[in-house]
Design a protein around this motif. Structure first.
Motif, PDB file in Angstrom:
ATOM      1  N   MET A 190       0.974  -1.299   0.049  1.00 54.73           N
ATOM      2  CA  MET A 190      -0.007  -0.087  -0.036  1.00 54.73           C
ATOM      3  C   MET A 190       0.922   1.098  -0.036  1.00 54.73           C
ATOM      4  SD  MET A 190      -2.835   1.049   2.805  1.00 54.73           S
ATOM      5  CE  MET A 190      -4.462   0.184   1.976  1.00 54.73           C
ATOM      6  N   SER A 191       0.558   2.054  -0.959  1.00 50.74           N
ATOM      7  CA  SER A 191       1.498   3.420  -0.969  1.00 50.74           C
ATOM      8  C   SER A 191       0.947   4.545   0.013  1.00 50.74           C
ATOM      9  CB  SER A 191       1.412   3.962  -2.286  1.00 50.74           C
ATOM     10  OG  SER A 191      -0.064   4.521  -2.567  1.00 50.74           O
ATOM     11  N   ALA A 192       2.000   5.267   0.396  1.00 49.24           N
ATOM     12  CA  ALA A 192       1.763   6.500   1.135  1.00 49.24           C
ATOM     13  C   ALA A 192       0.361   7.197   0.677  1.00 49.24           C
ATOM     14  CB  ALA A 192       3.042   7.525   1.309  1.00 49.24           C
ATOM     15  N   LEU A 193       0.116   7.412  -0.435  1.00 51.91           N
ATOM     16  CA  LEU A 193      -0.984   7.892  -1.006  1.00 51.91           C
ATOM     17  C   LEU A 193      -2.301   7.056  -0.605  1.00 51.91           C
ATOM     18  CD1 LEU A 193      -2.236  10.568  -2.257  1.00 51.91           C
ATOM     19  CD2 LEU A 193      -1.851   9.186  -4.489  1.00 51.91           C
ATOM     20  N   ASP A 194      -2.268   5.743  -0.817  1.00 50.76           N
ATOM     21  CA  ASP A 194      -3.410   4.894  -0.478  1.00 50.76           C
ATOM     22  C   ASP A 194      -3.608   4.952   1.101  1.00 50.76           C
ATOM     23  OD1 ASP A 194      -3.900   3.617  -2.932  1.00 50.76           O
ATOM     24  OD2 ASP A 194      -2.334   2.276  -2.640  1.00 50.76           O
ATOM     25  N   ARG A 195      -2.434   5.156   1.712  1.00 50.71           N
ATOM     26  CA  ARG A 195      -2.846   5.160   3.376  1.00 50.71           C
ATOM     27  C   ARG A 195      -3.433   6.491   3.903  1.00 50.71           C
ATOM     28  NH1 ARG A 195       2.337   2.832   2.944  1.00 50.71           N
ATOM     29  NH2 ARG A 195       3.255   4.685   3.321  1.00 50.71           N
ATOM     30  N   LEU A 196      -2.968   7.363   3.015  1.00 49.71           N
ATOM     31  CA  LEU A 196      -3.619   8.791   3.492  1.00 49.71           C
ATOM     32  C   LEU A 196      -5.163   8.814   3.070  1.00 49.71           C
ATOM     33  CD1 LEU A 196      -3.515  11.690   4.378  1.00 49.71           C
ATOM     34  CD2 LEU A 196      -2.660  12.364   1.909  1.00 49.71           C
ATOM     35  N   ALA A 197      -5.352   8.151   2.042  1.00 49.54           N
ATOM     36  CA  ALA A 197      -6.767   8.256   1.395  1.00 49.54           C
ATOM     37  C   ALA A 197      -7.547   7.398   2.459  1.00 49.54           C
ATOM     38  CB  ALA A 197      -6.953   7.426   0.121  1.00 49.54           C
ATOM     39  N   ALA A 198      -6.935   6.242   3.034  1.00 55.12           N
ATOM     40  CA  ALA A 198      -7.836   5.403   4.027  1.00 55.12           C
ATOM     41  C   ALA A 198      -7.889   6.050   5.247  1.00 55.12           C
ATOM     42  CB  ALA A 198      -7.043   4.186   4.101  1.00 55.12           C
ATOM     43  N   THR A 199      -6.933   6.958   5.712  1.00 57.30           N
ATOM     44  CA  THR A 199      -7.093   7.630   6.815  1.00 57.30           C
ATOM     45  C   THR A 199      -8.187   8.727   6.660  1.00 57.30           C
ATOM     46  OG1 THR A 199      -4.715   7.319   7.432  1.00 57.30           O
ATOM     47  CG2 THR A 199      -5.978   9.392   8.400  1.00 57.30           C
ATOM     48  N   VAL A 200      -8.119   9.486   5.620  1.00 56.12           N
ATOM     49  CA  VAL A 200      -9.018  10.538   5.231  1.00 56.12           C
ATOM     50  C   VAL A 200     -10.663   9.811   5.523  1.00 56.12           C
ATOM     51  CG1 VAL A 200     -10.071  11.890   3.559  1.00 56.12           C
ATOM     52  CG2 VAL A 200      -7.649  12.187   3.975  1.00 56.12           C
ATOM     53  N   LEU A 201     -10.840   8.687   4.716  1.00 54.70           N
ATOM     54  CA  LEU A 201     -12.008   8.360   4.787  1.00 54.70           C
ATOM     55  C   LEU A 201     -12.509   7.689   6.297  1.00 54.70           C
ATOM     56  CD1 LEU A 201     -12.043   6.070   1.601  1.00 54.70           C
ATOM     57  CD2 LEU A 201     -13.319   8.172   2.034  1.00 54.70           C
ATOM     58  N   SER A 202     -11.615   7.434   7.039  1.00 53.64           N
ATOM     59  CA  SER A 202     -11.677   6.846   8.307  1.00 53.64           C
ATOM     60  C   SER A 202     -12.007   8.156   9.450  1.00 53.64           C
ATOM     61  CB  SER A 202     -10.509   6.195   8.949  1.00 53.64           C
ATOM     62  OG  SER A 202      -9.496   7.137   9.488  1.00 53.64           O
ATOM     63  N   ARG A 203     -11.690   9.213   9.076  1.00 51.69           N
ATOM     64  CA  ARG A 203     -12.324  10.392   9.686  1.00 51.69           C
ATOM     65  C   ARG A 203     -13.323  11.030   9.494  1.00 51.69           C
ATOM     66  NH1 ARG A 203      -6.562  11.473  11.104  1.00 51.69           N
ATOM     67  NH2 ARG A 203      -6.148   9.470  12.002  1.00 51.69           N
ATOM     68  N   ARG A 204     -14.202  10.619   8.326  1.00 57.49           N
ATOM     69  CA  ARG A 204     -15.670  11.249   8.223  1.00 57.49           C
ATOM     70  C   ARG A 204     -16.210  10.538   9.407  1.00 57.49           C
ATOM     71  NH1 ARG A 204     -17.385   9.010   2.337  1.00 57.49           N
ATOM     72  NH2 ARG A 204     -16.657   7.212   3.309  1.00 57.49           N
ATOM     73  N   GLY A 205     -17.070  11.589   9.992  1.00 55.42           N
ATOM     74  CA  GLY A 205     -18.041  11.435  11.126  1.00 55.42           C
ATOM     75  C   GLY A 205     -17.168  11.348  12.624  1.00 55.42           C
ATOM     76  N   ALA A 206     -15.660  11.455  12.353  1.00 53.87           N
ATOM     77  CA  ALA A 206     -14.974  11.703  13.631  1.00 53.87           C
ATOM     78  C   ALA A 206     -15.119  13.082  14.445  1.00 53.87           C
ATOM     79  CB  ALA A 206     -13.372  11.674  13.403  1.00 53.87           C
ATOM     80  N   ASP A 207     -14.728  13.204  15.510  1.00 56.11           N
ATOM     81  CA  ASP A 207     -14.841  14.536  16.330  1.00 56.11           C
ATOM     82  C   ASP A 207     -14.069  15.683  15.647  1.00 56.11           C
ATOM     83  OD1 ASP A 207     -15.092  16.520  18.051  1.00 56.11           O
ATOM     84  OD2 ASP A 207     -14.342  15.552  19.776  1.00 56.11           O
ATOM     85  N   PRO A 208     -14.751  16.708  15.161  1.00 56.75           N
ATOM     86  CA  PRO A 208     -13.881  17.706  14.688  1.00 56.75           C
ATOM     87  C   PRO A 208     -12.916  18.481  15.551  1.00 56.75           C
ATOM     88  CG  PRO A 208     -16.243  17.755  13.897  1.00 56.75           C
ATOM     89  CD  PRO A 208     -16.072  16.868  15.008  1.00 56.75           C
ATOM     90  N   ASP A 209     -13.257  18.174  16.761  1.00 53.98           N
ATOM     91  CA  ASP A 209     -12.379  18.900  17.799  1.00 53.98           C
ATOM     92  C   ASP A 209     -11.073  18.170  17.973  1.00 53.98           C
ATOM     93  OD1 ASP A 209     -14.169  20.882  18.444  1.00 53.98           O
ATOM     94  OD2 ASP A 209     -15.159  19.836  19.887  1.00 53.98           O
TER      95      ASP A 209
END
Length: 104
Positions: A1-20
């Motif tokens: 998995m590339s750094a870009l793939d990992r970043l994309a997965a992280t971004v998706l995992s933060r949907r619905g996370a606490d904005p604070d």
């Protein structure tokens, strides 16, 4: 998995996370329009660095552009894989021909 793939997965995992507690969640909570605006700001900064010719600053700004592109895409439920599929579909097609096929 590339750094870009990992970043994309992280971004998706933060949907619905606490904005604070998450910058990504904070951006996403502001809606697609604000995500697009932030992407545009980062793109302009990358353009400025490209014109100036500072390789390191351009590299840094390009990383910001990629991050904010992924956030903007996530805000509209478009994945990196969706973009990769589109790129794969365009392989072997002249850029001139591909662009002409999209003109309406």
């Amino acid at each position: 998995m590339s750094a870009l793939d990992r970043l994309a997965a992280t971004v998706l995992s933060r949907r619905g996370a606490d904005p604070d507690t998450s910058w990504t969640a904070k951006l996403l909570s502001k809606g697609p329009e604000k995500c697009a605006e932030k992407f545009g700001e980062e793109a302009v900064e990358a353009i400025i660095e490209a014109v100036k010719g500072d390789r390191q600053r351009l590299t840094s700004e390009a990383a910001d552009v990629l991050f904010h592109l992924l956030v903007m895409l996530a805000a509209r439920d478009v994945t990196l894989q969706d973009v990769e599929q589109e790129l794969a579909a365009r392989e072997g097609i002249s850029g001139i021909d591909e662009k002409a096929s999209r003109v309406r």
